[in-house]
Write an enzyme that holds these catalytic residues in place. Structure first.
Site, PDB file in Angstrom:
ATOM      1  N   ASP A  45     -33.159  35.462  13.801  1.00 35.69           N
ATOM      2  CA  ASP A  45     -33.063  36.630  13.517  1.00 35.69           C
ATOM      3  C   ASP A  45     -33.994  37.694  12.702  1.00 35.69           C
ATOM      4  OD1 ASP A  45     -32.074  35.591  11.785  1.00 35.69           O
ATOM      5  OD2 ASP A  45     -29.573  36.974  11.522  1.00 35.69           O
ATOM      6  N   SER A  46     -34.890  36.710  12.105  1.00 33.36           N
ATOM      7  CA  SER A  46     -35.729  37.205  11.181  1.00 33.36           C
ATOM      8  C   SER A  46     -37.291  38.126  11.763  1.00 33.36           C
ATOM      9  CB  SER A  46     -36.973  35.815  10.674  1.00 33.36           C
ATOM     10  OG  SER A  46     -37.287  35.106  12.236  1.00 33.36           O
ATOM     11  N   ASP A  84     -30.784  32.569  17.820  1.00 30.51           N
ATOM     12  CA  ASP A  84     -29.985  33.362  16.548  1.00 30.51           C
ATOM     13  C   ASP A  84     -28.623  34.009  16.277  1.00 30.51           C
ATOM     14  OD1 ASP A  84     -29.878  32.196  13.749  1.00 30.51           O
ATOM     15  OD2 ASP A  84     -31.631  33.229  13.737  1.00 30.51           O
ATOM     16  N   LYS A 113     -27.879  29.318  17.517  1.00 31.39           N
ATOM     17  CA  LYS A 113     -27.622  29.424  16.258  1.00 31.39           C
ATOM     18  C   LYS A 113     -26.776  30.104  14.936  1.00 31.39           C
ATOM     19  CE  LYS A 113     -31.600  29.332  12.992  1.00 31.39           C
ATOM     20  NZ  LYS A 113     -30.525  30.863  11.605  1.00 31.39           N
ATOM     21  N   GLU A 115     -24.971  31.238  10.554  1.00 33.36           N
ATOM     22  CA  GLU A 115     -25.208  30.903   9.669  1.00 33.36           C
ATOM     23  C   GLU A 115     -23.587  30.238   8.743  1.00 33.36           C
ATOM     24  OE1 GLU A 115     -27.706  33.788   7.897  1.00 33.36           O
ATOM     25  OE2 GLU A 115     -29.070  33.907   9.505  1.00 33.36           O
ATOM     26  N   GLU A 183     -32.234  25.939   4.574  1.00 31.71           N
ATOM     27  CA  GLU A 183     -32.601  26.822   3.838  1.00 31.71           C
ATOM     28  C   GLU A 183     -32.903  27.044   2.092  1.00 31.71           C
ATOM     29  OE1 GLU A 183     -33.645  30.207   6.171  1.00 31.71           O
ATOM     30  OE2 GLU A 183     -34.467  31.364   4.443  1.00 31.71           O
TER      31      GLU A 183
HETATM   32  O1  KIV Z   1     -34.254  34.355  11.251  1.00 33.01           O
HETATM   33  C1  KIV Z   1     -34.821  32.947  11.607  1.00 33.01           C
HETATM   34  O2  KIV Z   1     -36.544  32.831  11.378  1.00 33.01           O
HETATM   35  C2  KIV Z   1     -34.284  31.497  10.419  1.00 33.01           C
HETATM   36  C3  KIV Z   1     -35.173  30.564   9.773  1.00 33.01           C
HETATM   37  C4  KIV Z   1     -36.017  31.497   8.748  1.00 33.01           C
HETATM   38  C5  KIV Z   1     -34.545  29.205  10.233  1.00 33.01           C
HETATM   39  O3  KIV Z   1     -32.934  31.428  10.801  1.00 33.01           O
END
Ligand code: KIV
Length: 266
Positions: A45-46, A84, A113, A115, A183
């Protein structure tokens, strides 16, 4: 070439094979990373920050994520594609399954993924795993909680917080997670968690003692310059390369040279 699956991640840890993970958000980059031998492509989600220009990861939507997961899945041949779950898309087990399921069913991802390791996130993990959706967990600094943390801060410095992260890591493994992203935690904490878990740990800003490492693609190649995290490893300066290449192109067009002297384009 056999594609890497979520259960392969654990086998890689058992064989002592480090997991190479990089974020990807589009088809061409996915092809290049896959061909470079990256094991895991994380559609993080970056995306919100490095592709869409938001200040945090919070605004990205399921629809936006799906659009990019589809593109990355089209480019991946061998690498495991992990999508994500965006902020507030897994508040309940039912929402987690509905949204996580869309990544597999509509966009070609092979795992999701999420969090955190609080009770709701553990329930979401269990529900996803029960439905056959592999989960990569994420502890330490979890960017969706940036406001709660009060900024981009190392997590697990105090003994109490370190213990909380260790306990959550064990709970996530019990809940069926296939791997754990750690992280921004102290290297000693990451090393301890790595030995306590059978599933692999994949670090970012967590020191060398992890079973794999993940980097944001734009940080790795120097393409996003708004904010460069301290833990970002820079292997290229693509922002400068683009400026230089496009600058030469602009000079050629403005000087009336473009297409008259084709060799200047290489
Ligand atoms: O969203 C992302 O890029 C991440 C990484 C920093 C692990 O969760």
């Amino acid at each position: 070439m056999k594609p890497i699956t979520a259960p392969d991640l654990r086998r890689m840890k058992e064989r002592g094979e480090p997991i190479v993970a990089v974020t990807a958000y589009d088809y061409s980059t996915a092809v290049a990373l896959d061909q470079a031998g990256v094991d895991l492509l994380l559609v993080g989600d970056s995306l919100a920050q490095v592709v869409l220009g938001h200040p945090t990861t919070l605004p990205v939507t399921m629809e936006e994520m799906l659009h990019h997961v589809r593109a990355v899945s089209r480019g991946a041949r061998r690498a495991l594609v992990v999508a994500d779950l965006p902020f507030l898309s897994y508040n309940t087990p039912a929402e987690a399954v509905a949204n996580g399921g869309r990544f597999l069913k509509e966009a070609g991802a092979a795992a999701v993924k999420l969090e955190g390791g609080n009770p709701a996130q553990l329930q979401a993990t269990r529900a996803l795993v029960e439905q056959g959706i592999p989960v990569v967990a994420h502890l330490g600094f979890t960017p969706q909680s940036v406001h709660a943390f009060g900024g981009y801060r190392l997590q697990g410095k105090s003994p109490e917080r370190a213990l909380e992260i260790r306990e959550q890591a064990l709970e996530l493994e019990k809940a069926g997670a296939s791997a754990l992203v750690l992280e921004l935690v102290p290297p000693e904490l990451a090393a301890a968690i790595r030995t306590e878990l059978a599933i692999p740990t994949i670090g970012i800003g967590a020191g060398p003692d992890c079973d794999g490492q993940v980097q944001v693609f734009h940080d790795l190649v120097g393409l996003y310059t708004d904010h460069v995290p301290k833990h970002a490893a820079r292997y290229a300066r693509v922002h400068e390369t683009i400026g230089e290449a496009v600058g030469r192109y602009a000079d050629d067009v403005r000087a009336g040279r473009f297409l008259r002297v084709p060799s200047t384009a290489t």
